[in-house]
Enzyme design. Structure first.
Site, PDB file in Angstrom:
ATOM      1  N   ILE A  13      10.189   2.190  53.299  1.00 13.79           N
ATOM      2  CA  ILE A  13      10.564   1.322  52.386  1.00 13.79           C
ATOM      3  C   ILE A  13      10.498   1.628  50.916  1.00 13.79           C
ATOM      4  O   ILE A  13      11.450   1.557  50.098  1.00 13.79           O
ATOM      5  CB  ILE A  13      10.002  -0.068  52.559  1.00 13.79           C
ATOM      6  CG1 ILE A  13      11.014  -1.224  51.783  1.00 13.79           C
ATOM      7  CG2 ILE A  13       8.512  -0.045  51.855  1.00 13.79           C
ATOM      8  CD1 ILE A  13      12.404  -1.311  52.411  1.00 13.79           C
ATOM      9  N   SER A  35      -1.024   6.901  47.988  1.00 14.73           N
ATOM     10  CA  SER A  35      -0.727   6.695  49.196  1.00 14.73           C
ATOM     11  C   SER A  35      -1.728   7.802  49.914  1.00 14.73           C
ATOM     12  O   SER A  35      -1.950   8.726  49.696  1.00 14.73           O
ATOM     13  CB  SER A  35       0.698   7.255  49.312  1.00 14.73           C
ATOM     14  OG  SER A  35       0.970   7.167  50.625  1.00 14.73           O
ATOM     15  N   LYS A  89       7.770  -8.101  50.511  1.00 13.70           N
ATOM     16  CA  LYS A  89       7.838  -9.005  51.340  1.00 13.70           C
ATOM     17  C   LYS A  89       7.296  -8.440  52.766  1.00 13.70           C
ATOM     18  O   LYS A  89       7.338  -7.331  53.294  1.00 13.70           O
ATOM     19  CB  LYS A  89       8.909  -9.662  51.564  1.00 13.70           C
ATOM     20  CG  LYS A  89      10.281  -8.823  52.351  1.00 13.70           C
ATOM     21  CD  LYS A  89      10.122  -8.753  53.906  1.00 13.70           C
ATOM     22  CE  LYS A  89      10.931  -7.784  54.331  1.00 13.70           C
ATOM     23  NZ  LYS A  89      10.793  -7.633  55.669  1.00 13.70           N
TER      24      LYS A  89
END
Length: 307
Positions: A13, A35, A89
């Site tokens: 994403i 990350s 989200k």
């Protein structure tokens, strides 16, 4: 001065949506990435948020693009360090943790933005304005897509907290909670769990508004071919239909809006505004409905799912 931003979680994403949206947004600059499994050439890269926050690379804000499980600790660390935080989200794995983050953001005087990208689709606000002046009789949501296409090899979505089919279904709920002039609550639902998974692959939900209007939703992750992201509203004045995830609007059978995807660019513009004004935007209503579904849902076992 532009906001100096770090992305935490450089997965699908982040690469598909966040990087391009940040580059296209005035007032915000990407300066670092944290990350476990990836780095971004030309930017300071760290293994995790703790390493980032302990470094000499200054950031004003953090955009969390990690799975919801484990995100609470990351968000709490950023807020405690005085950083503004933007949440992909769903905003978290539980309601208690997202409310705790909101309280911490208020205490620290920083911005917390719980994003719902589907609310930024082109037809959502026009539909909201239109429905405010109409008498609604029924709402039907159909949100069906192919999990193998959108989440290839992503095991976290099938674990507790990963939401399963509610990962896309919460997008529909974010739109419906925005456009309907009344609140609504869950009456009953059925959740379909693959026998080898801990999260549902499909769900049938029946809601009701405060005045008794039925709101029905069908979510399914097993659809192949064309994907379906439709919301159909029957009103006394005629039908209102949002399709293509909220980017297209039909009113009384006539097309009103057909737009390209600008959702994430809109989110980052709003984030810049929130930080500039010192505001918090944390609407957890869509997550409340998902939590209710797990509380009230009758569970039905279906065939095993193999990625």
């Amino acid at each position: 001065m532009s906001i100096r931003l770090a992305i935490v979680g450089l997965g699908k994403i982040a690469r598909d949506q966040h990087l391009g949206a940040i580059a296209a947004t005035d007032g915000i600059d990407l300066v670092a990435v944290a990350s476990r499994n990836a780095a971004l050439e030309g930017f300071a890269s760290f293994n995790d948020i703790d390493e980032l926050l302990a470094s000499d690379v200054w950031v004003d804000a953090v955009s969390l693009c990690t799975p919801p499980q484990g995100r609470f600790a990351q968000a709490r660390a950023a807020l405690a360090a005085g950083k503004h935080v933007m949440l992909e989200k769903p905003p978290g794995a539980t309601l208690a943790e997202v409310h705790a983050l909101e309280a911490l953001a208020k205490a620290k005087g920083v911005t917390l933005f719980a994003t719902w990208h589907s609310r930024e689709a082109a037809a959502v606000e026009p539909a909201r304005a239109l429905l405010a002046g109409r008498t609604i009789r029924r709402v039907a949501v159909e949100w069906k897509e192919d999990v193998r296409h959108w989440h290839p090899g992503q095991a976290w979505i099938w674990e507790p907290g990963g939401l399963g089919v509610f990962d896309p279904g919460i997008n529909a709920l974010s739109i419906v909670t925005r456009i309907l002039p009344e609140t609504f609550h869950l009456v009953c639902c059925e959740l379909f769990f693959p026998e080898n998974r801990a999260a549902p692959i499909a769900a049938s939900l029946a809601f009701q508004t405060a005045s008794g209007v039925p709101v029905e939703a069908e979510f399914d992750w097993r659809q192949t071919g064309p994907q379906t992201w439709d919301i159909r509203i029957e009103t006394e004045e005629g039908p209102v239909v949002l399709t293509h995830g909220g980017s297209r609007l039909m009113v009384d059978g006539e097309p009103r809006i057909v737009e390209e995807d600008r959702e994430y660019r809109n989110l980052y513009r709003h984030f810049v505004s929130l930080v500039g004004d010192g505001r918090i935007d944390a609407d957890f209503a869509p997550l409340v409905h998902v939590a209710d579904a797990f509380m009230l849902g009758r569970r039905t076992a279906v065939e095993a799912f193999e990625d």
